[in-house]
Design a protein around this motif. Structure first.
Motif, PDB file in Angstrom:
ATOM      1  N   MET A 241      -8.827  -3.276   1.495  1.00 13.22           N
ATOM      2  CA  MET A 241      -8.019  -2.610   0.485  1.00 13.22           C
ATOM      3  C   MET A 241      -6.600  -3.184   0.457  1.00 13.22           C
ATOM      4  N   ILE A 242      -6.075  -3.534   1.631  1.00 11.51           N
ATOM      5  CA  ILE A 242      -4.708  -4.071   1.700  1.00 11.51           C
ATOM      6  C   ILE A 242      -4.595  -5.379   0.926  1.00 11.51           C
ATOM      7  N   TRP A 243      -5.497  -6.335   1.189  1.00 13.88           N
ATOM      8  CA  TRP A 243      -5.332  -7.632   0.525  1.00 13.88           C
ATOM      9  C   TRP A 243      -5.638  -7.532  -0.967  1.00 13.88           C
ATOM     10  N   THR A 244      -6.543  -6.631  -1.333  1.00 12.57           N
ATOM     11  CA  THR A 244      -6.875  -6.491  -2.750  1.00 12.57           C
ATOM     12  C   THR A 244      -5.734  -5.842  -3.520  1.00 12.57           C
ATOM     13  N   LEU A 245      -5.252  -4.689  -3.037  1.00 11.33           N
ATOM     14  CA  LEU A 245      -4.166  -4.004  -3.736  1.00 11.33           C
ATOM     15  C   LEU A 245      -2.857  -4.770  -3.626  1.00 11.33           C
ATOM     16  N   GLY A 246      -2.658  -5.470  -2.490  1.00  8.78           N
ATOM     17  CA  GLY A 246      -1.461  -6.294  -2.364  1.00  8.78           C
ATOM     18  C   GLY A 246      -1.461  -7.440  -3.363  1.00  8.78           C
ATOM     19  N   LEU A 247      -2.607  -8.122  -3.480  1.00 11.87           N
ATOM     20  CA  LEU A 247      -2.711  -9.214  -4.447  1.00 11.87           C
ATOM     21  C   LEU A 247      -2.568  -8.698  -5.870  1.00 11.87           C
ATOM     22  N   LEU A 248      -3.222  -7.592  -6.159  1.00 15.04           N
ATOM     23  CA  LEU A 248      -3.125  -7.011  -7.500  1.00 15.04           C
ATOM     24  C   LEU A 248      -1.692  -6.612  -7.818  1.00 15.04           C
ATOM     25  N   GLY A 249      -1.024  -5.946  -6.856  1.00 14.64           N
ATOM     26  CA  GLY A 249       0.363  -5.561  -7.076  1.00 14.64           C
ATOM     27  C   GLY A 249       1.286  -6.752  -7.213  1.00 14.64           C
TER      28      GLY A 249
ATOM     29  N   THR B 157       3.865  -3.003  -7.672  1.00 14.51           N
ATOM     30  CA  THR B 157       4.498  -4.019  -6.838  1.00 14.51           C
ATOM     31  C   THR B 157       3.597  -4.307  -5.639  1.00 14.51           C
ATOM     32  N   LEU B 158       3.816  -5.462  -5.040  1.00 20.86           N
ATOM     33  CA  LEU B 158       3.050  -5.844  -3.853  1.00 20.86           C
ATOM     34  C   LEU B 158       3.310  -4.869  -2.712  1.00 20.86           C
ATOM     35  N   VAL B 159       4.561  -4.487  -2.509  1.00 24.23           N
ATOM     36  CA  VAL B 159       4.921  -3.608  -1.399  1.00 24.23           C
ATOM     37  C   VAL B 159       4.247  -2.249  -1.540  1.00 24.23           C
ATOM     38  N   ASN B 160       4.271  -1.676  -2.744  1.00 24.61           N
ATOM     39  CA  ASN B 160       3.634  -0.373  -2.938  1.00 24.61           C
ATOM     40  C   ASN B 160       2.145  -0.437  -2.649  1.00 24.61           C
ATOM     41  N   GLY B 161       1.481  -1.476  -3.150  1.00 26.88           N
ATOM     42  CA  GLY B 161       0.048  -1.604  -2.921  1.00 26.88           C
ATOM     43  C   GLY B 161      -0.287  -1.756  -1.453  1.00 26.88           C
ATOM     44  N   VAL B 162       0.477  -2.594  -0.743  1.00 24.18           N
ATOM     45  CA  VAL B 162       0.202  -2.831   0.673  1.00 24.18           C
ATOM     46  C   VAL B 162       0.467  -1.580   1.506  1.00 24.18           C
ATOM     47  N   MET B 163       1.571  -0.890   1.256  1.00 21.67           N
ATOM     48  CA  MET B 163       1.922   0.258   2.088  1.00 21.67           C
ATOM     49  C   MET B 163       0.984   1.438   1.871  1.00 21.67           C
ATOM     50  N   LEU B 164       0.581   1.687   0.627  1.00 23.12           N
ATOM     51  CA  LEU B 164      -0.391   2.750   0.408  1.00 23.12           C
ATOM     52  C   LEU B 164      -1.728   2.381   1.034  1.00 23.12           C
ATOM     53  N   SER B 165      -2.111   1.115   0.942  1.00 24.67           N
ATOM     54  CA  SER B 165      -3.355   0.668   1.561  1.00 24.67           C
ATOM     55  C   SER B 165      -3.275   0.780   3.077  1.00 24.67           C
ATOM     56  N   PHE B 166      -2.107   0.487   3.657  1.00 26.15           N
ATOM     57  CA  PHE B 166      -1.940   0.594   5.104  1.00 26.15           C
ATOM     58  C   PHE B 166      -2.072   2.053   5.550  1.00 26.15           C
ATOM     59  N   ALA B 167      -1.502   2.967   4.770  1.00 27.33           N
ATOM     60  CA  ALA B 167      -1.673   4.383   5.083  1.00 27.33           C
ATOM     61  C   ALA B 167      -3.142   4.780   5.015  1.00 27.33           C
ATOM     62  N   THR B 168      -3.851   4.258   4.022  1.00 27.37           N
ATOM     63  CA  THR B 168      -5.281   4.537   3.898  1.00 27.37           C
ATOM     64  C   THR B 168      -6.048   3.946   5.075  1.00 27.37           C
ATOM     65  N   LEU B 169      -5.651   2.748   5.521  1.00 29.13           N
ATOM     66  CA  LEU B 169      -6.282   2.140   6.694  1.00 29.13           C
ATOM     67  C   LEU B 169      -6.159   3.047   7.915  1.00 29.13           C
ATOM     68  N   LEU B 170      -4.960   3.584   8.154  1.00 29.41           N
ATOM     69  CA  LEU B 170      -4.763   4.470   9.296  1.00 29.41           C
ATOM     70  C   LEU B 170      -5.631   5.714   9.182  1.00 29.41           C
ATOM     71  N   VAL B 171      -5.691   6.270   7.981  1.00 30.33           N
ATOM     72  CA  VAL B 171      -6.513   7.470   7.775  1.00 30.33           C
ATOM     73  C   VAL B 171      -7.976   7.169   8.074  1.00 30.33           C
TER      74      VAL B 171
END
Length: 230
Positions: free
Chosen positions: A142-150, A38-52
């Motif tokens: 990563m956010i826009w890529t995984l969000g778009l893919l999801g 899903t878009l939400v899963n991709g964006v939120m995991l990517s956002f966590a990765t961004l913070l890391v």
């Protein structure tokens, strides 16, 4: 150390487009295949990765002159693991339902080659502000890529968009784009669908880059002679 506007533009462009982790470097394939249903899963995991990445890069850049070269890799891993642990505990406390969905992939951020790679390639050689920005922009890519893919996989697979948004914003719900009786396309939700969609996105990016290069090499149009009265 301050960074110039041109450096900010270059770092941002590299992270979002030129060195995109998913479309160019092809890193982080495990969450890409498993989480982007899903878009939400991709964006939120990517956002966590961004913070890391942003905080890990910043901390390593602050400590880089104090870390002996021989033990730099274990120290880099410890710094990243510390940041991942803080984010993991924070999501468990304040976004518990979403945390249950993302599951093991939050602590597994530490195993993402992109995190350690950017620390070694950039944060260990640059100032804190530039390093933090580099990690953040890699995360944005990563956010826009995984969000778009999801989003693509969710739309084709279930006919919805923003499935699971209620886990992030209570009181909201997914958008049913296709008719409610849409049977869904299971392959899009499964890992083979992620491979196919990712391949299409990579091909699209390569086409855009190739077209831009061809246009840059095209000679300017010949000037048109002005007409006159005879």
């Amino acid at each position: 150390m301050l960074i110039t506007l041109s450096e900010i533009k270059q770092i941002s462009l590299n992270g979002v487009w030129k060195q995109n982790s998913s479309l160019v470097q092809i890193l982080g394939m495990c969450p890409l295949l498993a989480i982007t249903t899903t878009l939400v899963n991709g964006v939120m995991l990517s956002f966590a990765t961004l913070l890391v990445m942003a905080f890990s890069n910043f901390l390593v850049a602050c400590l880089r002159n104090l870390i002996p070269y021989e033990i730099r890799i274990p120290v880099f891993i410890l710094v990243a693991a510390f940041v991942v642990t803080v984010i993991d505990l924070g999501m468990n406390a304040y976004m518990h339902d979403l945390y249950n969905v993302l599951g093991i992939f939050i602590p597994l951020i530490i195993t993402n080659c992109l995190v350690l790679g950017r620390i070694e390639a950039f944060a260990a050689k640059n100032g804190p502000l530039g390093a933090g920005l580099d990690g953040a922009m890699m995360g944005v890519g990563m956010i826009w890529t995984l969000g778009l893919l999801g989003g693509i996989r969710e739309f084709i697979g279930a006919g919805t968009v923003l499935g699971g948004i209620e886990l992030v914003i209570p009181g909201t719900s997914a958008l049913q784009v296709l008719p409610a009786d849409y049977p869904g396309f299971l392959v899009a939700i499964l890992p083979p669908g992620a491979f196919i969609c990712l391949g299409c996105l990579v091909a699209w990016r390569n086409w855009v880059v190739t077209r831009a290069a061809q246009r840059a090499q095209m000679p300017p149009p010949a000037p048109i002679a002005a007409g006159g009265c005879h």
